[in-house]
Design a protein around this motif. Structure first.
Motif, PDB file in Angstrom:
ATOM      1  N   ASP A  89       0.839  -1.191   0.000  1.00 37.94           N
ATOM      2  CA  ASP A  89       0.000   0.000   0.000  1.00 37.94           C
ATOM      3  C   ASP A  89       0.879   1.248   0.000  1.00 37.94           C
ATOM      4  O   ASP A  89       1.816   1.363   0.800  1.00 37.94           O
ATOM      5  N   PHE A  90       0.582   2.185  -0.910  1.00 35.77           N
ATOM      6  CA  PHE A  90       1.295   3.462  -0.971  1.00 35.77           C
ATOM      7  C   PHE A  90       0.373   4.586  -0.494  1.00 35.77           C
ATOM      8  O   PHE A  90      -0.826   4.588  -0.795  1.00 35.77           O
ATOM      9  N   GLN A  91       0.957   5.555   0.220  1.00 39.26           N
ATOM     10  CA  GLN A  91       0.225   6.738   0.654  1.00 39.26           C
ATOM     11  C   GLN A  91       1.057   7.976   0.351  1.00 39.26           C
ATOM     12  O   GLN A  91       2.300   7.935   0.392  1.00 39.26           O
ATOM     13  N   LEU A  92       0.379   9.092   0.100  1.00 40.86           N
ATOM     14  CA  LEU A  92       1.041  10.376  -0.142  1.00 40.86           C
ATOM     15  C   LEU A  92       0.582  11.361   0.919  1.00 40.86           C
ATOM     16  O   LEU A  92      -0.612  11.442   1.220  1.00 40.86           O
ATOM     17  N   LYS A  93       1.529  12.110   1.483  1.00 42.62           N
ATOM     18  CA  LYS A  93       1.191  13.018   2.578  1.00 42.62           C
ATOM     19  C   LYS A  93       2.102  14.235   2.563  1.00 42.62           C
ATOM     20  O   LYS A  93       3.292  14.118   2.231  1.00 42.62           O
ATOM     21  N   THR A  94       1.559  15.393   2.902  1.00 43.25           N
ATOM     22  CA  THR A  94       2.378  16.590   3.056  1.00 43.25           C
ATOM     23  C   THR A  94       3.137  16.484   4.380  1.00 43.25           C
ATOM     24  O   THR A  94       2.533  16.382   5.443  1.00 43.25           O
ATOM     25  N   LEU A  95       4.471  16.496   4.297  1.00 41.75           N
ATOM     26  CA  LEU A  95       5.302  16.326   5.493  1.00 41.75           C
ATOM     27  C   LEU A  95       6.512  17.250   5.448  1.00 41.75           C
ATOM     28  O   LEU A  95       7.226  17.302   4.442  1.00 41.75           O
ATOM     29  N   THR A  96       6.751  17.960   6.542  1.00 40.37           N
ATOM     30  CA  THR A  96       8.017  18.663   6.731  1.00 40.37           C
ATOM     31  C   THR A  96       8.973  17.696   7.421  1.00 40.37           C
ATOM     32  O   THR A  96       8.564  16.648   7.923  1.00 40.37           O
ATOM     33  N   LEU A  97      10.240  18.054   7.477  1.00 43.54           N
ATOM     34  CA  LEU A  97      11.197  17.183   8.155  1.00 43.54           C
ATOM     35  C   LEU A  97      10.880  17.052   9.642  1.00 43.54           C
ATOM     36  O   LEU A  97      11.043  15.983  10.233  1.00 43.54           O
ATOM     37  N   SER A  98      10.414  18.138  10.241  1.00 45.96           N
ATOM     38  CA  SER A  98      10.094  18.077  11.673  1.00 45.96           C
ATOM     39  C   SER A  98       8.921  17.131  11.928  1.00 45.96           C
ATOM     40  O   SER A  98       8.930  16.356  12.892  1.00 45.96           O
ATOM     41  N   ARG A  99       7.914  17.155  11.058  1.00 45.41           N
ATOM     42  CA  ARG A  99       6.777  16.249  11.215  1.00 45.41           C
ATOM     43  C   ARG A  99       7.153  14.819  10.856  1.00 45.41           C
ATOM     44  O   ARG A  99       6.663  13.869  11.456  1.00 45.41           O
ATOM     45  N   ALA A 100       8.027  14.671   9.874  1.00 46.79           N
ATOM     46  CA  ALA A 100       8.452  13.331   9.476  1.00 46.79           C
ATOM     47  C   ALA A 100       9.170  12.622  10.617  1.00 46.79           C
ATOM     48  O   ALA A 100       9.075  11.406  10.776  1.00 46.79           O
ATOM     49  N   ALA A 101       9.886  13.396  11.441  1.00 49.49           N
ATOM     50  CA  ALA A 101      10.649  12.807  12.545  1.00 49.49           C
ATOM     51  C   ALA A 101       9.750  12.172  13.596  1.00 49.49           C
ATOM     52  O   ALA A 101      10.199  11.315  14.359  1.00 49.49           O
ATOM     53  N   THR A 102       8.486  12.580  13.616  1.00 46.01           N
ATOM     54  CA  THR A 102       7.554  12.013  14.598  1.00 46.01           C
ATOM     55  C   THR A 102       6.509  11.104  13.947  1.00 46.01           C
ATOM     56  O   THR A 102       5.568  10.673  14.603  1.00 46.01           O
TER      57      THR A 102
END
Length: 501
Positions: A2-15
């Motif tokens: 399953d693939f998903q696409l999401k808006t992520l900054t590096l700070s949000r990606a870290a969590t």
């Protein structure tokens, strides 16, 4: 998967909740003071993460709250090729951790080409063939989250990439199946399964139908096998019936012994891959069913085995093709062109916009181009250019080869209209010249994928090529047709307006 696409900054990606986090970093500065950005900057400064695409740095629990495994991966200049190298290397690095959910985030702004490359690379890296093994699940990755700076702007490219990845995986699956698990009959069942998708229809012709049509070349190749031939006709209608279709013709030799002109024993097992042209057509239709583009496509797959029994064709036999042209069989291992020539003649009934045949046709093409680019032959410059552009855009590249008439001299026969081989010299070209004799009534291109359809050695397996190239070409053609239609409507509206004035 399953693939998903999401808006992520590096700070949000870290969590982000994931078993592994992969950070794709291109050349150049990355702004920000959050911990993940600083970690990336420190790794670069220390020389632990070189700028070369595909270089990675694996870290275990480097930040509080971050996934336990974090991989910093360099994508070089950030273009599609660099992104692919980075994703492939990073997923290879996390394989031992057996992550079920992986987050892949772009450290800088992502573009459409980068998103496509990331999705296709992730799919390729995570694919494992299981059908005829006892393993329940060799690859644990079930979910891949792609983090970008603006998911809304990249949604369409992401959707196309996911559908393309599914089509490539479908082609890989059928290419990899052993011949006793992928007979012409079983292959036809797979094609019928695709007809469950919207706008896709399937018809399967049997031996009596092929004989009635006069496909003597196709039937001749099949007569040495106890497995019955099948002629598969797929039809995707996404545009008006009046719009001419593109016809894809895939070589479907489900196993090739070479016939009476028997192949050497070494690596003959790889001749199960001789139907990868057919598999690529199935893969394209799998993706078309998902994407539902505004175009019409026909898929033709002549499927049979090339075996060697008392009924098999012999060197010196003469076959009559559906076109009426006769063929002297000088080598029974040059059978792919014999089944394709009848399928090409059959394609004429669809009044096609273009016909593209895809075949693992010649070892000579492997010598000429290796496993990097497929061989492209075409009688139409516009079609050839469109296919080359699609290959570059999809990273499923091809290279145009010559079709000078002089190359056809060796196909002359004293006993038929033509021979099926012309000697060792320029074997890929003379094979294409043979096929060209059956294409006078339409725009035609031939892709020789003998070097690109599968890999040997430790990485043995189908590549799924050229599904990416073909699908990109079809989507580009559909977009071009829609643009031309809109321009025509605007032009007519403008004429009416001037007339009214």
């Amino acid at each position: 998967m399953d693939f998903q696409l999401k808006t992520l900054t590096l700070s949000r990606a870290a969590t982000e909740k994931a078993d592994a986090l992969i950070v794709l970093a291109a050349d150049g500065a990355i702004a920000g003071q959050e911990p993940l950005t600083k970690l990336l900057a420190d790794a670069r400064k220390a020389g632990d993460l070189p700028d070369k695409a595909g270089k990675v740095l694996s870290l275990y629990k480097p930040l509080v709250g971050a996934p336990r495994t974090v991989v910093l991966a360099s994508s070089g200049d950030g273009k599609a090729g660099g992104v692919r190298s980075a994703v492939m290397a990073a997923l290879g690095a996390v394989k031992s951790a057996k992550p079920a959910r992986v987050a892949i985030v772009f450290a800088q702004a992502a573009d459409e080409a980068g998103v496509r490359a990331a999705v296709l690379a992730a799919s390729d890296a995570c694919y494992v063939y299981l059908t005829t093994t006892s393993k329940a699940e060799a690859n644990p990755v079930r979910n891949v989250l792609l983090g970008v700076d603006d998911a809304g702007a990249l949604k369409a490219a992401f959707g196309e990439a996911v559908a393309t990845a599914g089509g490539i995986e479908f082609a890989k699956e059928w290419g990899n199946r052993p011949a006793n698990h992928c007979t012409p009959t079983i292959l036809a069942q797979a094609a019928r399964g695709l007809a469950r998708q919207a706008k896709v229809k399937c018809e399967v012709l049997e031996h009596k139908d092929v004989v009635k049509l006069g496909m003597g070349a196709f039937a001749g190749v099949a007569q040495g096998s106890s497995e019955p031939l099948r002629f598969i006709v797929l039809n995707y209608q996404g545009a008006a019936k009046s719009e001419a279709p593109v016809v894809l013709v895939g070589k479907g030799i489900t196993f090739d012994t070479g016939g009476v002109s028997l192949k050497p024993a070494a690596e003959m097992d790889e001749m199960k891959f001789d139907m990868c042209g057919a598999a690529s057509v199935l893969g394209v239709f799998h993706a078309l069913g998902e994407l539902q583009p505004a175009c019409n496509v026909v898929g033709l797959i002549p499927a049979c085995e090339n075996m060697n029994d008392g009924k098999a064709i012999k060197p010196g036999d003469v076959l009559k093709s559906m076109s009426g042209q006769t063929i002297e069989v000088l080598n029974t291992d040059a059978e792919g062109r014999l089944i394709l020539c009848d399928a090409l003649t059959y394609a004429k009934r669809f009044s096609p916009a273009a016909v593209i045949d895809i075949a693992t046709l010649t070892g000579a093409c492997v010598i000429a181009l290796g496993g990097v680019r497929s061989g492209l032959f075409s009688s139409d410059d516009a079609l050839a250019n469109a296919l080359q552009e699609a290959g570059e855009a999809s990273m499923d590249r091809c290279w145009r080869m010559p079709l000078d008439d002089d190359y056809a001299e060796g196909l002359k026969s004293n006993f038929a209209d033509m021979a099926n081989i012309a000697g060792r010299a320029a074997g890929a070209v003379t094979a294409a010249k043979f096929l060209q004799k059956f294409t006078a009534d339409f725009s035609w291109a031939h892709l020789d994928i003998a070097g690109t359809a599968w890999k040997s050695g430790a990485a043995k397996g189908s590549t799924g090529r050229p599904v990416g190239l073909l699908l990109t070409y079809l989507l580009n053609s559909a977009a071009g047709a829609q643009g031309a239609e809109k321009a025509s409507v605007r032009k007519k509206a403008s004429r009416k307006s001037r007339s009214a004035a």
